[in-house]
Design an enzyme around this catalytic site. Structure first.
Site, PDB file in Angstrom:
ATOM      1  N   GLU A  19     -18.631   6.849  -5.003  1.00 27.11           N
ATOM      2  CA  GLU A  19     -17.440   7.696  -4.966  1.00 27.11           C
ATOM      3  C   GLU A  19     -17.406   8.658  -6.152  1.00 27.11           C
ATOM      4  O   GLU A  19     -17.081   9.833  -6.019  1.00 27.11           O
ATOM      5  CB  GLU A  19     -16.197   6.795  -4.996  1.00 27.11           C
ATOM      6  CG  GLU A  19     -14.875   7.532  -4.946  1.00 27.11           C
ATOM      7  CD  GLU A  19     -13.702   6.558  -5.014  1.00 27.11           C
ATOM      8  OE1 GLU A  19     -13.450   5.978  -6.100  1.00 27.11           O
ATOM      9  OE2 GLU A  19     -13.031   6.356  -3.980  1.00 27.11           O
ATOM     10  N   ASP A  37       0.026  11.169  -0.248  1.00 23.95           N
ATOM     11  CA  ASP A  37      -1.027  12.186  -0.168  1.00 23.95           C
ATOM     12  C   ASP A  37      -2.376  11.539   0.134  1.00 23.95           C
ATOM     13  O   ASP A  37      -2.476  10.318   0.221  1.00 23.95           O
ATOM     14  CB  ASP A  37      -1.073  12.980  -1.479  1.00 23.95           C
ATOM     15  CG  ASP A  37      -1.595  12.139  -2.640  1.00 23.95           C
ATOM     16  OD1 ASP A  37      -1.310  10.925  -2.696  1.00 23.95           O
ATOM     17  OD2 ASP A  37      -2.304  12.697  -3.497  1.00 23.95           O
ATOM     18  N   GLU A  83      -3.412   8.724  -1.877  1.00 25.16           N
ATOM     19  CA  GLU A  83      -2.587   7.520  -1.713  1.00 25.16           C
ATOM     20  C   GLU A  83      -1.698   7.232  -2.913  1.00 25.16           C
ATOM     21  O   GLU A  83      -1.399   6.077  -3.198  1.00 25.16           O
ATOM     22  CB  GLU A  83      -3.468   6.291  -1.427  1.00 25.16           C
ATOM     23  CG  GLU A  83      -4.611   6.564  -0.476  1.00 25.16           C
ATOM     24  CD  GLU A  83      -5.252   5.306   0.048  1.00 25.16           C
ATOM     25  OE1 GLU A  83      -6.067   4.733  -0.678  1.00 25.16           O
ATOM     26  OE2 GLU A  83      -4.927   4.894   1.171  1.00 25.16           O
ATOM     27  N   GLU A  84      -1.323   8.255  -3.632  1.00 23.71           N
ATOM     28  CA  GLU A  84      -0.559   8.024  -4.861  1.00 23.71           C
ATOM     29  C   GLU A  84       0.813   8.690  -4.859  1.00 23.71           C
ATOM     30  O   GLU A  84       1.774   8.111  -5.358  1.00 23.71           O
ATOM     31  CB  GLU A  84      -1.357   8.553  -6.064  1.00 23.71           C
ATOM     32  CG  GLU A  84      -2.634   7.764  -6.308  1.00 23.71           C
ATOM     33  CD  GLU A  84      -3.550   8.403  -7.340  1.00 23.71           C
ATOM     34  OE1 GLU A  84      -3.305   9.569  -7.720  1.00 23.71           O
ATOM     35  OE2 GLU A  84      -4.519   7.742  -7.746  1.00 23.71           O
ATOM     36  N   TRP A 128       0.841  -1.201   0.000  1.00 23.69           N
ATOM     37  CA  TRP A 128       0.000   0.000   0.000  1.00 23.69           C
ATOM     38  C   TRP A 128       0.875   1.249   0.000  1.00 23.69           C
ATOM     39  O   TRP A 128       2.073   1.142   0.288  1.00 23.69           O
ATOM     40  CB  TRP A 128      -0.933   0.013   1.228  1.00 23.69           C
ATOM     41  CG  TRP A 128      -2.210   0.749   0.934  1.00 23.69           C
ATOM     42  CD1 TRP A 128      -2.586   1.978   1.396  1.00 23.69           C
ATOM     43  CD2 TRP A 128      -3.274   0.302   0.092  1.00 23.69           C
ATOM     44  NE1 TRP A 128      -3.815   2.317   0.877  1.00 23.69           N
ATOM     45  CE2 TRP A 128      -4.250   1.308   0.059  1.00 23.69           C
ATOM     46  CE3 TRP A 128      -3.485  -0.849  -0.695  1.00 23.69           C
ATOM     47  CZ2 TRP A 128      -5.424   1.201  -0.686  1.00 23.69           C
ATOM     48  CZ3 TRP A 128      -4.662  -0.956  -1.437  1.00 23.69           C
ATOM     49  CH2 TRP A 128      -5.610   0.050  -1.420  1.00 23.69           C
TER      50      TRP A 128
END
Ligand SMILES: *[C@@H]1O[C@H](CO)[C@@H](O)[C@H](O)[C@H]1NC(C)=O
Ligand SMILES: *[C@@H]1O[C@H](CO)[C@@H](O)[C@H](O)[C@H]1NC(C)=O
Ligand SMILES: *[C@@H]1O[C@H](CO)[C@@H](O)[C@H](O)[C@H]1NC(C)=O
Ligand SMILES: *[C@@H]1O[C@H](CO)[C@@H](O)[C@H](O)[C@H]1NC(C)=O
Ligand SMILES: *[C@@H]1O[C@H](CO)[C@@H](O)[C@H](O)[C@H]1NC(C)=O
Ligand SMILES: *[C@@H]1O[C@H](CO)[C@@H](O)[C@H](O)[C@H]1NC(C)=O
Length: 576
Positions: A425, A197, A200-201, A140
């Site tokens: 989303e 960030d 998550e990237e 992750w």
């Protein structure tokens, strides 16, 4: 000019009526659905959160394509920020049990060892956990250092309410403060390290993360003072000052927007920045740009640049007037699910604008500056910089137009919300149909906070009023000068053994044990070295021993100092 203003106001007023009645209708129908949707995703009793432990927020019940059936510290904390705001403002007094479940669950997650570490070695930066409170061990983007800050903010808001409402100090001190303190200490000690960030990237520094860390340390220092935990106050305040300084460096003055991340190789136009304004809103700070308040000239200029980045890239926006509300997403380069609008991004734009309206109303006027002029010229191309008192017709014109613009964003989401009111989303950038995770808890929370802002709701101050950046004006990150720092360490050694130092900056040889700098034993057992280090900078370091080729490091955690802006400094340590 006045004449034109009145004409355009009349034209806008017609649009405003049409828009706000449908925005009104959306708020009325969507509010209870969003609230129920949020509650359904909280364990153990939420109707869609089966398997989640008590107080655990699932991100979405979707367990495949995508699998979001996990609990994220960031999402959960933002969701509970909404819940706690509803409770502490008296809007829903039934939520206390749920809040107590949440704080208890988070206390367990804090202590759950995970791939980022243990509670004392970095584990607090772990982004997500399984919903049975065990660690998620897959690959992750970790760590994500906004989570501890947002969790601290949520729990601090609750703690402040308890203190002000007859709960006494013992529960806050004995039950909540230990949770808050772990998170704040983590922020204090790790804010100056890279982070993934909020999407998550990107692994770098991130505006949203820096801003929410700053807020958490400020309000944490105030709570600590209130409950007599004074030993942490100066450390939190020092790092809050450093964070506020660093925050300024994300502003891209040439292009009038905030660059969301220091890495990533993108334009930097990102919903990250709009989310920052709404999640660090403090009405008592007025339109201060140093904390990027929603009505600050920088945040308004940024909002326009961000929104405009989506006008031409989504089919659903085609044919929309260049100054009207459109669907927006995370960032224009997004390719996740092919890159689509997100409900929570669209709601965030509306919320920032509603927050701005609230603040102008309280201040009794608004300022148009050279920085915010382009934003305001969307509503009246003849607008000029100036100060507009609330009794002026320009003020009435502009605020009506901003309200209309804000309602337009709700209208966009309304248009792409199915009749059930369920919020996923994303919605597809071409067809407008829902995509990615269904029933996203954060989508529901973002609807509720936007609606609350539209109705004029404000919350307790977190201490943003009157802050000034300590960077000495240029706002470009750490100071450019150097200062003289003497390190003294009390260390008993055997004959032939020497003490060295290395740490996080070039002048400390960047953590190299081979190139570590040797200290002088002239005042044994005090070993010393005086170095020229960058001013106003947070630096981590450790002492090491070298003896017969063997290297021994001091035990964890790392030592740290923040160097002064000028002059010299003496740091006194004892070998650990
Ligand atoms: C304080 O609030 C907590 C959390 O709801 C509760 O458990 C505790 O009983 C309260 N204590 C007092 C003295 O009211
Ligand atoms: C650490 O802080 C300095 C000074 O503000 C800044 O220049 C640097 O980019 C920061 N690094 C990270 C990873 O936050
Ligand atoms: C994130 O960036 C830092 C600083 O460049 C680097 O040390 C770290 O290994 C990176 N983490 C990951 C998971 O790529
Ligand atoms: C407008 O700017 C002036 C001067 O900087 C300031 O004193 C005033 O508070 C500002 N008013 C608003 C509404 O922001
Ligand atoms: C000390 O700093 C180094 C270099 O940044 C880092 O790898 C290490 O994890 C830190 N130690 C602790 C306990 O935080
Ligand atoms: C370290 O000790 C010296 C005196 O030996 C003192 O002047 C200095 O202020 C101390 N430094 C700190 C940070 O307390």
């Amino acid at each position: 000019m006045r004449f034109y203003v009145l004409v355009s106001w009349a034209a806008l007023a017609v649009g405003a009526c049409a828009q706000s009645s449908s925005a009104d209708a959306y708020v009325a129908s969507e509010s209870p659905i969003a609230k129920a949707g949020l509650i359904a995703n909280i364990g153990p009793s939420g109707s869609k959160s089966s398997g989640a432990k008590s107080g655990i927020v699932i991100a979405s019940p979707s367990s495949s394509s995508p699998d979001y059936l996990y609990t994220w510290t960031r999402d959960s904390s933002l969701v509970f920020n909404t819940v706690i705001d509803q409770f502490t403002t008296g809007e829903d007094t039934t939520l206390r049990g749920l809040i107590d479940d949440f704080t208890a669950a988070e206390a367990i997650l804090q202590q759950t060892s995970n791939p980022s570490g243990t509670v004392s070695s970095g584990g607090l930066g772990e982004p997500k956990f399984n919903i049975d409170e065990t660690a998620f061990t897959g690959a992750w983007g970790r760590p994500q250092r906004d989570g501890p800050a947002l969790r601290a903010t949520a729990i601090i808001t609750y703690a402040n309410w308890l203190l002000a409402n007859g709960n006494g100090t013992s529960y806050v001190l004995n039950t909540l403060w230990p949770i808050i303190e772990l998170d704040l200490n983590y922020v204090e000690n790790n804010w100056n390290q890279s982070t993934f960030d909020l999407w998550e990237e990107v692994n770098s520094s991130s505006f949203f993360t820096t801003a929410v860390q700053h807020r958490a340390l400020r309000e944490g220092a105030a709570l600590a003072t209130a409950i007599g935990q004074t030993s942490v106050v100066s450390g939190y305040t020092t790092q809050a000052d450093n964070l506020l300084c660093f925050l300024q460096s994300y502003w891209n003055s040439g292009s009038g927007y905030v660059t969301a991340n220091t890495g990533g190789g993108r334009s930097g136009k990102d919903a990250n920045t709009v989310l920052t304004s709404i999640h660090t809103f403090d009405v008592e700070a007025g339109c201060d740009a140093v904390t990027f308040q929603p009505c600050s000239d920088k945040a308004l200029s940024n909002l326009k640049v961000y929104v405009d980045a989506f006008r031409s890239i989504y089919g659903v926006n085609s044919g929309v007037a260049s100054t009207a509300a459109v669907a927006t997403g995370r960032y224009p380069e997004d390719s996740y699910y092919n890159g689509n609008p997100w409900y929570l991004a669209v709601f965030a734009v509306a919320e920032q604008l509603y927050d701005a309206l609230i603040t102008w109303d309280q201040l009794g006027g608004l300022n148009v500056t050279s920085t915010s002029l382009t934003f305001f010229q969307q509503f009246d191309s003849s607008m000029t910089a100036g100060s507009y008192d609330s009794s002026s017709s320009t003020y009435s014109t502009l605020t009506a137009a901003v309200k209309d613009f804000a309602d337009g964003f709700l209208e966009v989401n309304a248009k792409y919300t199915p009749s059930t009111g369920a919020l996923s989303e994303q919605f597809d950038k071409s067809s407008g149909s829902q995509t990615s995770a269904s029933d996203l808890t954060w989508s529901y929370a973002s609807a509720l906070t936007a609606f609350a802002a539209r109705s004029g709701k404000t919350y307790a101050s977190w201490g943003a009023a009157g802050l000034t950046s300590t960077c000495g004006g240029s706002g470009g990150g750490g100071g450019s000068g150097t200062v003289s720092v003497t390190f003294n360490v009390d260390a008993t050694t055997v004959w032939g053994e020497n003490i060295y130092i290395t740490g996080s900056v070039d002048a400390l040889e960047d953590w190299s044990p081979d190139n570590a700098l040797i200290l002088s034993a002239a005042n044994y057992p005090i070993w010393s070295i005086t170095l020229s280090l960058p001013a106003s900078t947070y630096i981590e370091y450790k002492y090491i021993r070298k003896y017969n080729g063997a290297v021994t490091w001091e035990s964890d955690p790392n030592d740290s100092i923040t160097t002064p802006a000028s002059g010299s400094y003496i740091q006194n340590d004892t070998w650990r």
